[in-house]
Design an enzyme around this catalytic site. Structure first.
Site, short mmCIF file in Angstrom:
data_model
loop_
_atom_site.label_atom_id
_atom_site.label_comp_id
_atom_site.label_asym_id
_atom_site.label_seq_id
_atom_site.Cartn_x
_atom_site.Cartn_y
_atom_site.Cartn_z
N CYS A 139 -49.92 -5.38 -55.46
CA CYS A 139 -49.73 -6.17 -56.57
C CYS A 139 -51.16 -6.79 -56.84
O CYS A 139 -51.99 -6.19 -56.97
CB CYS A 139 -48.62 -7.17 -56.85
SG CYS A 139 -48.05 -7.63 -58.49
N HIS A 160 -44.42 -2.66 -56.62
CA HIS A 160 -43.79 -3.68 -55.45
C HIS A 160 -43.01 -2.68 -54.56
O HIS A 160 -41.83 -2.60 -54.77
CB HIS A 160 -43.02 -4.79 -55.81
CG HIS A 160 -43.60 -5.78 -56.33
ND1 HIS A 160 -44.38 -6.92 -55.79
CD2 HIS A 160 -44.17 -6.11 -57.77
CE1 HIS A 160 -45.11 -7.73 -56.54
NE2 HIS A 160 -44.94 -7.22 -57.76
N GLU A 184 -41.82 -3.47 -51.65
CA GLU A 184 -40.77 -4.22 -51.12
C GLU A 184 -39.59 -4.51 -51.99
O GLU A 184 -38.56 -4.68 -51.64
CB GLU A 184 -41.32 -5.42 -50.81
CG GLU A 184 -41.62 -6.50 -51.81
CD GLU A 184 -42.88 -6.39 -52.46
OE1 GLU A 184 -43.14 -7.31 -53.27
OE2 GLU A 184 -43.47 -5.42 -52.43
#
Length: 212
Positions: free
Chosen positions: A88, A192, A194
């Site tokens: 990001c 992202h 994650e």
């Protein structure tokens, strides 16, 4: 001996979620994750991950506030050849400069600017938020880490790369937006991993297995 992944702690808001995801995939491939603000740990790491959420300016200032960290990153990545992943705003910091809240210098590892997303269609909302396709560029079809798929995005600024060859993948939000940049042992993803469930964990796993 297990590899060490240095996850740089400079106050980025997504640090803990990235750490948790890296621990999951790290255990599977026999790698240890070290959350660190110590340049010496970065100099000795096998791989480096730079997270980041919020404004380009705040993240750049936070990274620079750690004495010797940028120098350690540069030495380990550019001289030592360690694989690097920016996530990001961590990816955006690879650019020459960011234009959020004025002009702020970036690392200038991949030439370009971070600009506001300004879709021509007023129905297209900013920030770009939610699940969207990640489409590899033809010249990056054999990239060892990024693959075609669907990932979670949340950003209002985008990477405008000076050299199209540095763009590894694109997404679409009223216009084409860079989803990933790559050069040699340096990779940045706008999405992202994650937060991208199976696709994101698979991306992180491939990063940990990446032989540059």
């Amino acid at each position: 001996m297990a590899e060490v992944i240095a996850l740089i702690d400079y106050g980025a808001g997504n640090l803990h979620s990235v750490h948790n995801a890296l621990k999951v995939v790290g255990e599977a491939v026999g790698a240890n994750v070290s959350v660190t603000a110590d340049p010496q740990v970065v100099r000795a790491a096998d791989r480096i991950v730079l997270p980041g959420v919020g404004s380009f300016k705040a993240c750049a200032e936070g990274l620079l506030a750690i004495d010797g960290m940028v120098e350690a990153m540069t030495e380990r990545v550019h001289v030592g050849g360690a694989p690097f992943l920016g996530i990001c705003v961590g990816m955006q910091l690879l650019a020459t400069r960011g234009l959020e809240h004025g002009s702020t210098a970036g690392l200038d590892w991949i030439s370009g600017e971070i600009r506001l997303i300004e879709p021509s269609d007023p129905a297209i909302k900013v920030p770009h938020m939610g699940w969207n396709d990640v489409a590899l560029m033809p010249h990056a079809k054999d990239h060892a880490v990024v693959e075609d798929g669907e990932a979670y995005f949340l950003h209002s600024y985008h990477f405008s790369a000076s050299n199209p060859k540095d763009v590894a993948a694109m997404t679409d939000h009223g216009e084409g937006l860079v989803a990933a940049v790559a050069r040699d042992n340096i990779l940045g993803v706008q999405f992202h991993p994650e937060k991208s469930q199976a696709y994101g964990l698979a991306t992180l796993t491939r990063f940990l297995e990446w032989k540059v």
